[in-house]
Design an enzyme around this catalytic site. Structure first.
Site: not given
Ligand code: SAH
Ligand code: SF4
Length: 374
Positions: A93, A106, A163-164, A195, A217-218, A295
Site C-alpha cells: 500500500e 508515503c 517495510g524497513e 525512515s 523510529s525511536l 493507531n
Molecule cells: N520501517 C520503517 C518505516 C515504516 S513505519 C520504520 O519503522 O521507521 C512508519 C512509522 O510508523 C514508524 O515510525 C513506525 O514505528 C510507526 N508506526 C508503526 N506502527 C504504528 C502504529 N500502529 N501506530 C502509530 N505509529 C506506528
Molecule cells: Fe517494520 Fe517495525 Fe517499521 Fe513496522 S515499525 S514497518 S515492523 S520496522
C-alpha cells in the site's frame, strides 16, 4: 526470450551505462530521462531527438512498466490509499496525504516487514521480499498521474509505508536517487525522507550513497523498553544507533536535522518521566521529534493514549527546547494511518499465523469450553 529492462528502475548513471553498452553516447540516457519524466512520454516512437535505430532497440528490449493498481480508496479528509500489485500475486500500500501547499506520498519498500515491532500492523503480516526500484518509483509516478487532473504533483516522499527501507538498501537508495535527480522528479534532498527503525550498518554507509533526510523510529528512551517495542534494538542498542545518526548528520552539512519518531502507546511509553529521559537522551543532536499517537488495529493489545497525555508528553519536550510535533492522524477511515498498512503478503515467515494464533484462540477456547461444559 530476454526479459525486458524496466527503465523506471534505472538511475541516471545506470541509464547512461546502458546506452554506452549499446555503443551509444551517454547523453542519450539523459535525453531519454527528459522524455520519460519531464514530458511524460512513454511511447519510444515519439522521442523525436533519439535516432530511429535507438528507438527501435528501446521498444524491443526495454519497457516503461508501472505496478498495477488493485484498489484505490479516498478518505473523507482527502487522504488516498492505493494497493498496488507486486511480485505477481501480492500487494503493498501507498498513501497520499494532501495538505495545504504540499502533497506527501508515503511509499512502501518491502512486502511486509521482517522486523516485527510489537505495535506495528505491517510487522504482524510477516515478510515476503523486497520491492524493486521500479516498483518504488512506480508508486510516485502513479500518485503524480492521480494529481495531474488537479494540476498538482507530489512535493514530499517519505519511506514510511510497508517495510524497513534500509533492509532493501540498493533499491531504496536508487529510487531515492531518481526522486531527487533533476533529470527525473527533482525533489529536494530535504523532501525525501527515509525512515528506519535502526539498521545501524546501513545508516553507517548511507552517506556514501545519499544526502536525503533521515527519520529514526525511536519509540523509547532506554534500551530495556526499546528492546520490547523495537526488537532490532537488541542487536543495535540506542547509543550505537545515535552515534551512527550523529555521523550521518555531520555529512549533511549545516542546518540539517534528524527526525525522531515516537509512537505514544498508552501506559507503555507515554509516561512523563520517559519524556524527560528522552529530552536528556537527545541533548546536543540537531533534531525534531514527531509524536505519533498509537493507531490501533485488530488484536494489537495496545491502546491509544488520552489526548491530554499526548499534550503533556509534548510539553515536556517543548519546555526543554525541542521542536516536538504531534502527527495528526490522517485517513483513519480507510486504515491509511501510520502502522496500519497491511497490503496482501504471502508470509514466508509464517509470523502472521503465529501472531493470530497467539491472540485470538484463548477467547475462542474459553467459549468452546463453556459450550462443552454447559
Ligand atoms: N520501517 C520503517 C518505516 C515504516 S513505519 C520504520 O519503522 O521507521 C512508519 C512509522 O510508523 C514508524 O515510525 C513506525 O514505528 C510507526 N508506526 C508503526 N506502527 C504504528 C502504529 N500502529 N501506530 C502509530 N505509529 C506506528
Ligand atoms: Fe517494520 Fe517495525 Fe517499521 Fe513496522 S515499525 S514497518 S515492523 S520496522
Amino acid at each position: 526470450m530476454n526479459e525486458l529492462i524496466n527503465l523506471y528502475g534505472l538511475t541516471r548513471s545506470q541509464l547512461e551505462k546502458l546506452f554506452v553498452a549499446q555503443g551509444l553516447q551517454s547523453f542519450r540516457g539523459r535525453q531519454l530521462m527528459k522524455w520519460i519524466y519531464h514530458s511524460g512520454i512513454s511511447d519510444f516512437s515519439e522521442m523525436s531527438d533519439l535516432p530511429l535505430a535507438t528507438r527501435d532497440w528501446l521498444s524491443q528490449r526495454t519497457e516503461l512498466a508501472l505496478p498495477n493498481v488493485v484498489s484505490r480508496e479516498e478518505s473523507t479528509d482527502g487522504t488516498v490509499k492505493w494497493a498496488v500489485q507486486v511480485h505477481e500475486d501480492e500487494c503493498v500500500e501507498m498513501v497520499l496525504i494532501p495538505e495545504k501547499g504540499r502533497n506527501t506520498l508515503c511509499v512502501s519498500s518491502q512486502v511486509g516487514c521482517s522486523l516485527d515491532c510489537s505495535f506495528c500492523s505491517t510487522g504482524k503480516q510477516g515478510f515476503n521480499g523486497n520491492l524493486s526500484t521500479a516498483e518504488i518509483v512506480g508508486q510516485l509516478l502513479l500518485a503524480n498521474q492521480h494529481l495531474e487532473s488537479k494540476n498538482e504533483m507530489i512535493t514530499n516522499v517519505v519511506f514510511m509505508g510497508m517495510g524497513e527501507p534500509l533492509l532493501n538498501f540498493e533499491s531504496v537508495l536508487a529510487a531515492a536517487n531518481i526522486m531527487m535527480d533533476d533529470m527525473a522528479f527533482g525533489l529536494s534532498k530535504r523532501k525525501v525522507t527515509i525512515s528506519s527503525s535502526g539498521v545501524v550498518p546501513a545508516i553507517e554507509k548511507l552517506s556514501e550513497h545519499t544526502d536525503c533526510s533521515l527519520a529514526i523510529s525511536l519509540h523509547a528512551p532506554n534500551d530495556s523498553l526499546r528492546d520490547q517495542l523495537v526488537p532490532i534494538n537488541r542487536r543495535y542498542p540506542i547509543e550505537t544507533l545515535l552515534q551512527a545518526c550523529r555521523n550521518y548528520l555531520k555529512t549533511l552539512g549545516p542546518h540539517r536535522k534528524l527526525l525522531f519518531e515516537y509512537t505514544l502507546i498508552d501506559q507503555v511509553n507515554d509516561h512523563i518521566s520517559l519524556a524527560k529521559e528522552l529530552a536528556h537522551l537527545l541533548e546536543g543532536i540537531p533534531c525534531k521529534i514527531n509524536l505519533i499517537p498509537f493507531n490501533d488495529f485488530d488484536h494489537s493489545g495496545y491502546r491509544t493514549p488520552e489526548r491530554s497525555q499526548v499534550f503533556a508528553f509534548q510539553s515536556v519536550l517543548i519546555e526543554r527546547g525541542y521542536t516536538a510535533m504531534i502527527r495528526s492522524t490522517r485517513g483513519e477511515d480507510i486504515s491509511a494511518a501510520c502502522g496500519q498498512l497491511a497490503g496482501n503478503v504471502r508470509d514466508r515467515t509464517k509470523r502472521s499465523e503465529r501472531y493470530l494464533a497467539s491472540r485470538a484462540p484463548s477467547s475462542i477456547l474459553v467459549s468452546e469450553n463453556r459450550r462443552v461444559s454447559s
